[in-house]
Structure formats: C-alpha cells, structure tokens
Design an enzyme around this catalytic site. Sequence first.
Site, PDB file in Angstrom:
ATOM      1  N   GLU A  96       0.832  -1.209   0.000  1.00 57.01           N
ATOM      2  CA  GLU A  96       0.000   0.000   0.000  1.00 57.01           C
ATOM      3  C   GLU A  96       0.866   1.259   0.000  1.00 57.01           C
ATOM      4  O   GLU A  96       0.556   2.230  -0.700  1.00 57.01           O
ATOM      5  CB  GLU A  96      -0.867  -0.054   1.273  1.00 57.01           C
ATOM      6  N   VAL A  97       1.928   1.252   0.780  1.00 51.32           N
ATOM      7  CA  VAL A  97       2.773   2.447   0.911  1.00 51.32           C
ATOM      8  C   VAL A  97       4.113   2.196   0.192  1.00 51.32           C
ATOM      9  O   VAL A  97       4.860   1.286   0.565  1.00 51.32           O
ATOM     10  CB  VAL A  97       3.023   2.793   2.396  1.00 51.32           C
ATOM     11  N   HIS A 101       9.284  -1.209   3.928  1.00 44.92           N
ATOM     12  CA  HIS A 101       9.051  -1.438   5.356  1.00 44.92           C
ATOM     13  C   HIS A 101       8.841  -2.910   5.608  1.00 44.92           C
ATOM     14  O   HIS A 101       8.340  -3.636   4.750  1.00 44.92           O
ATOM     15  CB  HIS A 101       7.829  -0.646   5.849  1.00 44.92           C
TER      16      HIS A 101
HETATM   17  P1  5GP Z   1       1.826  -2.331   3.034  1.00 45.76           P
HETATM   18  O1  5GP Z   1       0.505  -2.805   2.523  1.00 45.76           O
HETATM   19  O2  5GP Z   1       2.350  -1.161   2.236  1.00 45.76           O
HETATM   20  O3  5GP Z   1       2.830  -3.436   3.206  1.00 45.76           O
HETATM   21  O4  5GP Z   1       1.564  -1.832   4.498  1.00 45.76           O
HETATM   22  C1  5GP Z   1       1.319  -0.495   4.825  1.00 45.76           C
HETATM   23  C2  5GP Z   1       0.894  -0.447   6.270  1.00 45.76           C
HETATM   24  O5  5GP Z   1       0.958   0.904   6.693  1.00 45.76           O
HETATM   25  C3  5GP Z   1      -0.529  -0.931   6.539  1.00 45.76           C
HETATM   26  O6  5GP Z   1      -0.495  -2.030   7.457  1.00 45.76           O
HETATM   27  C4  5GP Z   1      -1.229   0.305   7.109  1.00 45.76           C
HETATM   28  O7  5GP Z   1      -2.127  -0.033   8.157  1.00 45.76           O
HETATM   29  C5  5GP Z   1      -0.072   1.153   7.597  1.00 45.76           C
HETATM   30  N1  5GP Z   1      -0.317   2.581   7.567  1.00 45.76           N
HETATM   31  C6  5GP Z   1      -0.839   3.302   6.521  1.00 45.76           C
HETATM   32  N2  5GP Z   1      -0.912   4.600   6.833  1.00 45.76           N
HETATM   33  C7  5GP Z   1      -0.416   4.729   8.108  1.00 45.76           C
HETATM   34  C8  5GP Z   1      -0.238   5.840   8.977  1.00 45.76           C
HETATM   35  O8  5GP Z   1      -0.535   6.990   8.663  1.00 45.76           O
HETATM   36  N3  5GP Z   1       0.294   5.579  10.203  1.00 45.76           N
HETATM   37  C9  5GP Z   1       0.644   4.304  10.592  1.00 45.76           C
HETATM   38  N4  5GP Z   1       1.156   4.167  11.830  1.00 45.76           N
HETATM   39  N5  5GP Z   1       0.484   3.234   9.791  1.00 45.76           N
HETATM   40  C10 5GP Z   1      -0.045   3.444   8.559  1.00 45.76           C
END
Ligand code: 5GP
Length: 119
Positions: A96-97, A101
């Site tokens: 998502e981001v 990470h």
């Molecule tokens: P991905 O899907 O990119 O591996 O995971 C992104 C994670 O970032 C998700 O688990 C989501 O809940 C978390 N996340 C997204 N926006 C924010 C934010 O503004 N603050 C925090 N602490 N976590 C976030």
Amino acid sequence: MSEETIFTKIIKGEIPSKQVYHDDLVTAFEDINPKAKHHILIVTNKPIPTVSDVEQEDEQLMGHLFIVARKIAEQLGVAKSGYRLIVNCGKDGCQEVPHIHMHFLAGGNLGLGGFPENK
Ligand code: 5GP
C-alpha cells in the site's frame, strides 16, 4: 522530485505515530491498523519505494532491518515465543505504501502464512 511518502512524514515527525525505535538507518512505529497484538512497521529512513528498487549499496541497510526486528522482539519479550516478519512488494504483493518497510507481527499464535485474520 518524487512526492514524499506518508512514512517519510512520520519519520520527520510531521505526522504523529507511536514510535518504538529510531536510529540513523531505520524508524519503527506501531501500525495504525494492527493485525496482531503487536504490529510494528520497521521503515527505512531512506525512501526506497519497493524491494525491486533495492541497490547493492543498500545491502547493509536491508540487513539492518533484521537486526532491528530482533531488537524489537527482545523489547517486547517475544524473542523466544516467536513473531512474523512480512515485506510486501508492488501491486500483486498488495504493498500500500511505496516506501520499504518490514511488518513485525507478534502476540499469540499467528496461524499459517500472511497476516492473521483477527488481531
Ligand atoms: P503495506 O501494505 O504497504 O505493506 O503496508 C502499509 C501499512 O501501513 C498498513 O499495514 C497500514 O495499516 C499502515 N499505515 C498506513 N498509513 C499509516 C499511517 O498513517 N500511520 C501508521 N502508523 N500506519 C499506517
């Protein structure tokens, strides 16, 4: 110049987070939508978008993610009981981001594979 990610803003303190670890290379904070009792994101301070963008010069940084995961496990008292580390990559990996990470998940049996269904 590429836009800053939400994680860069968190690392700079422009967006609040519950930070659990920080050093020159990485910052770790609680996930806003936890999928387990403990759900921490270990984020590279350098804004590399995905694993597919990792360069040879990032080798030490990538290894450091695991060192910090081990430290967090010790902090949380789960080093012996266990935990799960997940790195999503790109669209099909449901990332998502776009800022590398590692998800650190712990707290009870996490079941088989992927994110647990319930926290
Ligand atoms: P991905 O899907 O990119 O591996 O995971 C992104 C994670 O970032 C998700 O688990 C989501 O809940 C978390 N996340 C997204 N926006 C924010 C934010 O503004 N603050 C925090 N602490 N976590 C976030």
